[in-house]
Write a protein that holds these residues in place. Structure first.
Motif, PDB file in Angstrom:
ATOM      1  N   UNK A 181       0.835  -1.209   0.000  1.00 28.16           N
ATOM      2  CA  UNK A 181       0.000   0.000   0.000  1.00 28.16           C
ATOM      3  C   UNK A 181       0.866   1.254   0.000  1.00 28.16           C
ATOM      4  N   UNK A 182       1.906   1.246   0.811  1.00 27.57           N
ATOM      5  CA  UNK A 182       2.826   2.393   0.860  1.00 27.57           C
ATOM      6  C   UNK A 182       3.505   2.598  -0.497  1.00 27.57           C
ATOM      7  N   UNK A 183       3.990   1.522  -1.103  1.00 28.06           N
ATOM      8  CA  UNK A 183       4.637   1.628  -2.408  1.00 28.06           C
ATOM      9  C   UNK A 183       3.683   2.176  -3.460  1.00 28.06           C
ATOM     10  N   UNK A 184       2.423   1.752  -3.401  1.00 26.07           N
ATOM     11  CA  UNK A 184       1.414   2.253  -4.327  1.00 26.07           C
ATOM     12  C   UNK A 184       1.196   3.747  -4.116  1.00 26.07           C
ATOM     13  N   UNK A 185       1.158   4.158  -2.868  1.00 24.61           N
ATOM     14  CA  UNK A 185       0.997   5.573  -2.532  1.00 24.61           C
ATOM     15  C   UNK A 185       2.180   6.391  -3.046  1.00 24.61           C
ATOM     16  N   UNK A 186       3.396   5.941  -2.775  1.00 26.18           N
ATOM     17  CA  UNK A 186       4.590   6.672  -3.208  1.00 26.18           C
ATOM     18  C   UNK A 186       4.587   6.847  -4.725  1.00 26.18           C
ATOM     19  N   UNK A 187       4.353   5.754  -5.449  1.00 31.40           N
ATOM     20  CA  UNK A 187       4.350   5.830  -6.911  1.00 31.40           C
ATOM     21  C   UNK A 187       3.235   6.739  -7.418  1.00 31.40           C
ATOM     22  N   UNK A 188       2.057   6.613  -6.842  1.00 32.33           N
ATOM     23  CA  UNK A 188       0.921   7.421  -7.292  1.00 32.33           C
ATOM     24  C   UNK A 188       1.087   8.898  -6.999  1.00 32.33           C
ATOM     25  N   UNK A 189       1.609   9.228  -5.829  1.00 32.72           N
ATOM     26  CA  UNK A 189       1.818  10.639  -5.489  1.00 32.72           C
ATOM     27  C   UNK A 189       2.952  11.243  -6.315  1.00 32.72           C
ATOM     28  N   UNK A 190       4.001  10.469  -6.561  1.00 31.44           N
ATOM     29  CA  UNK A 190       5.098  10.966  -7.398  1.00 31.44           C
ATOM     30  C   UNK A 190       4.598  11.259  -8.808  1.00 31.44           C
ATOM     31  N   UNK A 191       3.734  10.385  -9.314  1.00 40.46           N
ATOM     32  CA  UNK A 191       3.178  10.568 -10.650  1.00 40.46           C
ATOM     33  C   UNK A 191       2.318  11.829 -10.732  1.00 40.46           C
ATOM     34  N   UNK A 229       9.059   9.212  -0.013  1.00 35.88           N
ATOM     35  CA  UNK A 229       7.971   9.889  -0.717  1.00 35.88           C
ATOM     36  C   UNK A 229       8.397  11.287  -1.135  1.00 35.88           C
ATOM     37  N   UNK A 230       9.154  11.982  -0.305  1.00 42.00           N
ATOM     38  CA  UNK A 230       9.581  13.329  -0.658  1.00 42.00           C
ATOM     39  C   UNK A 230      10.524  13.302  -1.859  1.00 42.00           C
ATOM     40  N   UNK A 231      11.480  12.366  -1.860  1.00 46.15           N
ATOM     41  CA  UNK A 231      12.388  12.245  -3.004  1.00 46.15           C
ATOM     42  C   UNK A 231      11.623  11.877  -4.268  1.00 46.15           C
ATOM     43  N   UNK A 232      10.645  10.994  -4.154  1.00 40.70           N
ATOM     44  CA  UNK A 232       9.851  10.599  -5.318  1.00 40.70           C
ATOM     45  C   UNK A 232       9.057  11.783  -5.864  1.00 40.70           C
ATOM     46  N   UNK A 233       8.496  12.600  -4.977  1.00 39.84           N
ATOM     47  CA  UNK A 233       7.732  13.769  -5.439  1.00 39.84           C
ATOM     48  C   UNK A 233       8.648  14.813  -6.063  1.00 39.84           C
ATOM     49  N   UNK A 234       9.843  14.991  -5.501  1.00 39.28           N
ATOM     50  CA  UNK A 234      10.803  15.930  -6.096  1.00 39.28           C
ATOM     51  C   UNK A 234      11.125  15.490  -7.524  1.00 39.28           C
ATOM     52  N   UNK A 235      11.422  14.215  -7.696  1.00 32.72           N
ATOM     53  CA  UNK A 235      11.728  13.699  -9.033  1.00 32.72           C
ATOM     54  C   UNK A 235      10.510  13.780  -9.949  1.00 32.72           C
ATOM     55  N   UNK A 236       9.341  13.426  -9.426  1.00 33.65           N
ATOM     56  CA  UNK A 236       8.122  13.449 -10.235  1.00 33.65           C
ATOM     57  C   UNK A 236       7.732  14.835 -10.700  1.00 33.65           C
ATOM     58  N   UNK A 237       8.035  15.841  -9.894  1.00 33.86           N
ATOM     59  CA  UNK A 237       7.674  17.214 -10.249  1.00 33.86           C
ATOM     60  C   UNK A 237       8.711  17.863 -11.158  1.00 33.86           C
TER      61      UNK A 237
END
Length: 167
Positions: free
Chosen positions: A84-94, A126-134
Motif C-alpha cells: 500500500x505504501x509503495x502504491x501511494x509513493x508511486x501514485x503521489x510521485x506521478x 515519498x519526498x524524493x519521489x515527489x521531487x523527481x516526479x515534479x
C-alpha cells in the motif's frame, strides 16, 4: 555559486543566498494530488466513492507507512502495508506537478546566485519521489536540489554541499 559582498569602512561580509521552500502545498499541490490518488486508489479496489474521503482524511496531514496499517483494517484491504505504501509513493510521485510559474521562478533565482533547497518533514522516500516526479532536478533547475529536514543544521549542511557541487 555567486556570493554577494557587502562593504563598510571596517568590514567585508560575504553573504550566500539560500532559499528554502516547502514542498507540499507550496511548490506542488499535495492536497489536489492526494484527492486524485485517493479516488483512483479506491476505485481500483472496487471500494465505494466514500472510501476516497476516508483515505484522504487519514493521509491529509502527512502520510507515513504505518498510516496504511490502519487504512488496511478500516477499508478491509488484503494488500500488505508495504504494498500500500509503495502504491501511494508511486501514485503521489506521478501526480506531483509544480504550480504554474515555479520552475521559471526557481531558474531565475538560480541565475541570480541563489542556492535552492526544499525543506521537508515528510518520509524521505515519498519526498524524493515527489521531487523527481515534479521535475525538480539538477537538469531542470541548473543546480543542486534535494529534500532536507526543517532545521538550521540541515540548511547549513545543504548549503555547504550545494556550494561544493557548484564549484
Amino acid at each position: 555559486m555567486r556570493d554577494t559582498l557587502l562593504w563598510s569602512p571596517r568590514t567585508v561580509l560575504c553573504v550566500q543566498l539560500l532559499a528554502l521552500f516547502d514542498l507540499d502545498d507550496t511548490l506542488v499541490s499535495r492536497r489536489d494530488s492526494l484527492r486524485s490518488w485517493g479516488r483512483d486508489f479506491t476505485a481500483a479496489r472496487g471500494l465505494p466513492a466514500s472510501a476516497a474521503d476516508v483515505v484522504v482524511d487519514a493521509l491529509d496531514e502527512r502520510a507515513r507507512p504505518n498510516d496504511f496499517a490502519g487504512l488496511r483494517v478500516t477499508l478491509g484491504l488484503r494488500d500488505s502495508v508495504e504494498s500500500l505504501w509503495d502504491t501511494y509513493v508511486a501514485g503521489m510521485a506521478q501526480r506531483a506537478h509544480c504550480r504554474e510559474g515555479v520552475h521559471e521562478g526557481l531558474r531565475s533565482m538560480k541565475a541570480h546566485g541563489w542556492t535552492i533547497g526544499i525543506a521537508t518533514n515528510g518520509a524521505p522516500n515519498i519526498q524524493h519521489a515527489k521531487v523527481a516526479g515534479a521535475g525538480r532536478s539538477k537538469k531542470r533547475w541548473g543546480g543542486a536540489c534535494r529534500p532536507i529536514r526543517r532545521d538550521a543544521s540541515s540548511a547549513v549542511q545543504f548549503n555547504s554541499e550545494a556550494k561544493a557541487l557548484q564549484g
